[in-house]
Design a protein around this motif. Structure first.
Motif, PDB file in Angstrom:
ATOM      1  N   ARG A 171       0.849  -1.189   0.000  1.00 13.55           N
ATOM      2  CA  ARG A 171       0.000   0.000   0.000  1.00 13.55           C
ATOM      3  C   ARG A 171       0.885   1.240   0.000  1.00 13.55           C
ATOM      4  NH1 ARG A 171      -4.886  -0.116   3.595  1.00 13.55           N
ATOM      5  NH2 ARG A 171      -3.678   1.264   4.913  1.00 13.55           N
TER       6      ARG A 171
ATOM      7  N   GLY B 263      -3.609   0.569 -12.646  1.00 14.26           N
ATOM      8  CA  GLY B 263      -4.398   1.267 -11.642  1.00 14.26           C
ATOM      9  C   GLY B 263      -5.884   1.147 -11.918  1.00 14.26           C
TER      10      GLY B 263
ATOM     11  N   ARG C 139      -9.046   2.787 -10.945  1.00 13.58           N
ATOM     12  CA  ARG C 139      -9.349   4.071 -10.312  1.00 13.58           C
ATOM     13  C   ARG C 139     -10.737   4.097  -9.694  1.00 13.58           C
ATOM     14  NH1 ARG C 139      -5.504   7.692 -12.524  1.00 13.58           N
ATOM     15  NH2 ARG C 139      -3.588   6.576 -12.122  1.00 13.58           N
TER      16      ARG C 139
ATOM     17  N   GLY D 101     -12.002   5.605  -2.342  1.00 13.91           N
ATOM     18  CA  GLY D 101     -10.610   5.291  -2.020  1.00 13.91           C
ATOM     19  C   GLY D 101     -10.330   5.370  -0.532  1.00 13.91           C
TER      20      GLY D 101
ATOM     21  N   SER E 122      -6.725   2.707  -6.678  1.00  9.55           N
ATOM     22  CA  SER E 122      -6.207   4.016  -6.293  1.00  9.55           C
ATOM     23  C   SER E 122      -7.224   5.085  -6.648  1.00  9.55           C
ATOM     24  CB  SER E 122      -4.882   4.306  -7.006  1.00  9.55           C
ATOM     25  OG  SER E 122      -5.073   4.350  -8.408  1.00  9.55           O
TER      26      SER E 122
ATOM     27  N   TRP F 103      -9.026   2.181   1.530  1.00  9.46           N
ATOM     28  CA  TRP F 103      -7.779   2.292   2.281  1.00  9.46           C
ATOM     29  C   TRP F 103      -7.946   1.748   3.696  1.00  9.46           C
ATOM     30  CZ3 TRP F 103      -2.848   3.035   1.273  1.00  9.46           C
ATOM     31  CH2 TRP F 103      -1.981   3.449   2.289  1.00  9.46           C
TER      32      TRP F 103
ATOM     33  N   VAL G 130      -3.251   3.893  -2.508  1.00 10.42           N
ATOM     34  CA  VAL G 130      -2.984   2.814  -3.456  1.00 10.42           C
ATOM     35  C   VAL G 130      -2.948   1.486  -2.696  1.00 10.42           C
ATOM     36  CG1 VAL G 130      -1.380   1.929  -5.179  1.00 10.42           C
ATOM     37  CG2 VAL G 130      -1.652   4.402  -4.883  1.00 10.42           C
TER      38      VAL G 130
END
Length: 186
Positions: free
Chosen positions: A112, A161, A163, A169, A141, A173, A127
């Motif tokens: 990450r 990626g 998105r 996000g 991400s 996370w 990410v």
């Protein structure tokens, strides 16, 4: 430690290892067939869902996407589900895939990064990487400026990626820490 104490500790350690081994075998033996069969022959450890999360039922978790807490990513549906215990969908949202896609299967979050620059030059945050394809890291991400990513069909940059919006996000996370399961479905 006296010699008799060492023998006692050794016996306890052996008993603990035997118990853990037995419980591991028991968990494997009672796993659903579609999961144990996949482990044995190297195919993905998930079944292909009947409806991969498109249309009016987009928020419904696709059947056969695994069990337990996990991230489910539909390649065709361009959708992610964050699934908690008891197969409870915590959040679902649309994503924009990169130009490189992972193969269907079950992965674990491997790394990450809080903030980096994506391979397409876009500053991204939160990410969450789970695999790589031909040396290109694949992960989720969010663009820092919450702009739409470039159309992956018109660019020559190889991107892995996937998105998501900044709000999505943030939730990803928090949810997908190192070792978290990511199930990629067709």
């Amino acid at each position: 430690m006296a010699p008799s104490s060492a023998g006692f500790v050794t016996a306890l350690t052996a008993a603990a290892l035997a118990t853990v081994g037995f419980l591991g075998y028991q968990a494997y033996a009672t796993s659903p067939a579609h999961l144990t069969k996949a482990r044995a022959n190297g195919t993905p450890a998930i079944a292909t869902p009947q409806a991969p999360g498109g249309g009016k039922n987009a928020a419904l978790l696709p059947p056969g996407s695994g069990t337990g807490a996990r991230v489910v990513y539909s390649l065709r549906g361009h959708r992610v589900w964050l699934v908690g215990l008891g197969d409870k969908v915590i959040r679902t949202f649309e994503v924009t895939p990169g130009s490189i896609a992972p193969a269907p299967g079950v992965y674990a979050v491997t790394s990450r990064s809080n903030a980096v620059t994506g391979t397409d030059g876009t500053p991204v945050e939160h990410v969450v990487r789970f695999t790589s394809v031909d040396g290109v890291a694949i992960g989720f991400s969010a663009a820092v400026r919450d702009t739409a990513p470039a159309d992956s069909t018109t660019t020559t940059v190889r991107t892995g990626g996937i998105r998501e919006s900044r709000a999505d996000g943030d939730v990803m996370w928090t949810f997908a820490t190192i070792g978290a399961t990511v199930a990629v479905i067709p």
